[in-house]
Enzyme design. Sequence first.
Site, PDB file in Angstrom:
ATOM      1  N   VAL B 196       0.897  -1.157   0.000  1.00  0.00           N
ATOM      2  CA  VAL B 196       0.000   0.000   0.000  1.00  0.00           C
ATOM      3  C   VAL B 196       0.937   1.209   0.000  1.00  0.00           C
ATOM      4  O   VAL B 196       1.592   1.484   0.997  1.00  0.00           O
ATOM      5  CB  VAL B 196      -0.920  -0.001   1.236  1.00  0.00           C
ATOM      6  N   PRO B 197       1.045   1.885  -1.146  1.00  0.00           N
ATOM      7  CA  PRO B 197       2.139   2.856  -1.324  1.00  0.00           C
ATOM      8  C   PRO B 197       1.909   4.185  -0.605  1.00  0.00           C
ATOM      9  O   PRO B 197       1.646   5.205  -1.231  1.00  0.00           O
ATOM     10  CB  PRO B 197       2.182   3.058  -2.836  1.00  0.00           C
ATOM     11  N   CYS B 198       2.066   4.169   0.697  1.00  0.00           N
ATOM     12  CA  CYS B 198       1.869   5.401   1.456  1.00  0.00           C
ATOM     13  C   CYS B 198       2.970   6.404   1.153  1.00  0.00           C
ATOM     14  O   CYS B 198       2.832   7.589   1.427  1.00  0.00           O
ATOM     15  CB  CYS B 198       1.809   5.102   2.951  1.00  0.00           C
ATOM     16  N   HIS B 199       4.086   5.923   0.566  1.00  0.00           N
ATOM     17  CA  HIS B 199       5.170   6.859   0.243  1.00  0.00           C
ATOM     18  C   HIS B 199       4.801   7.774  -0.913  1.00  0.00           C
ATOM     19  O   HIS B 199       5.498   8.733  -1.181  1.00  0.00           O
ATOM     20  CB  HIS B 199       6.460   6.088  -0.071  1.00  0.00           C
TER      21      HIS B 199
END
Lengths: 204, 292
Positions: B196-199
């Site tokens: 889950v690409p929170c970056h």
Amino acid sequence: MKNSWTGGESACLDSPEDGLAVAVHRREAGAFERLVERYESSLYNYAHGILQNTFDAQEVVQDAMVRAHRALTRQYDEERCATLALRPWLFRTTRNLCLNRRRSKTRELERPLHEFDDNRLGPFVGGAHSDLERREETELLRRALSILPVEARELITLRFMEEMSYGDIAKTVGTSEAALRGKVFRSLKLLRDALEKKGVAHAV
Amino acid sequence: MRCRNVLTRIDALRTNELAAGEAQEVHEHLGKCHDCEESLNDVVALARSVRSIAIKPPKSMRASLTATDRFDVVDAGGRPIFVAFSNRGLRMIHTGSSEEEFRTMYGERFGRELVRGALPERLRRQVAAAVEGEGVDRPVVDLEGSEFEQTVLGILTRIPRGEVRTYSWVAQQAGRPKAVRAVGNICARNVVPFVVPCHRVVPAGGGVGNYAFGSEVKRALLEREGVPVDELEEMAGKGIRFIGSRTTHIFCFPTCRDARRIRGDNRVAFHDEEEATKKGFRPCKRCQPAAA
């Protein structure tokens, strides 16, 4: 005595804990599963008694179990686990979570139990009935219970559904046994009144 | 003993919880007082009825309480990546720590133990893809959290590789435009980074923002995915939030793949949505900048 989970009077109704807390602390295989198996139904029923909502009850029990696991395996040392009154401790944890959840929802107007006076309880539902009658009775009883103040619901659940001793209930809700006896009786009376208003006063 | 005192003791008498002397007194009273004796019968009947209405938890609850979560170690270019998973999907990903640290972390977060297990191939591919910086279209995850948290994580998975969005945009997309901080907290709590690409969520004011593994790692990750981080910072410094095209009259987030195709002399910079709409530009349907 109020907040002590260690020692205290021995319960007469409750099954012995047979070192379950220590087993969980030592991370013995299957120990936590045993704890869940033994208490999940009771805790769920208790949470449901307070919250009157199946979804919330389930979440609270899950949260309580996570906390219990964390406390037993990480926060408490072995000695504390060995002297822990596991059952009331679990109920107390569940209770706190329930009350937090209630508080964060809408505040209901509820009269505390001490506003009601004691007198004769009056006859209550019982005896032999047909299946249909029993089902109706169950439904009415559930409904009557649901309209009681939360404190009454809670005590009736602990005492009459979970058959918990006065000693353990006192530890769970944090009160003296003497005060508790009065409260339990008043809760019964409220339940009885609620049923009567619905016209279900069966003579015994 | 008076009736009042007897009544509050009859239930304790029922289960033999009274001291011997007290029990004796109650018994004596019951022998003389018909009303109280009847109340005792009532309590016994009541106890029986009430016990029958106790309810049982749904069967699914046991499974979720006792589920054994497993973990495996995946190699990512010489670095170990610890992956916790259940039958339902990925539960936690952590880089470069010891096995012990990972298990402690997991226990503290979820209150459960981990046992060693083999990561199913499908999940392994997702982890590998995520660590490589590729997008994972439909991540198979088994996450806990509120409805809002789930919604936010779902939105994050739809931010394409090579692009970034702002925290406020995510909050808006999730239906709670004011919950910008909450979105930040959810990103910070993300237990399955990369997948889950929170970056790919950055502050609106410029810079890459905070990251669980440090801002430098976040910057490097974004650069590897093809995000022109320096250029973005320069734009943010000038207050530029959107880029429009003179030929299509559409405006986008600067990292939107459509915006990046706009040729130099056709590019227009905007400070906010109002400026863009005033000049007759409409928001891009792909990156939806109007909801920023």
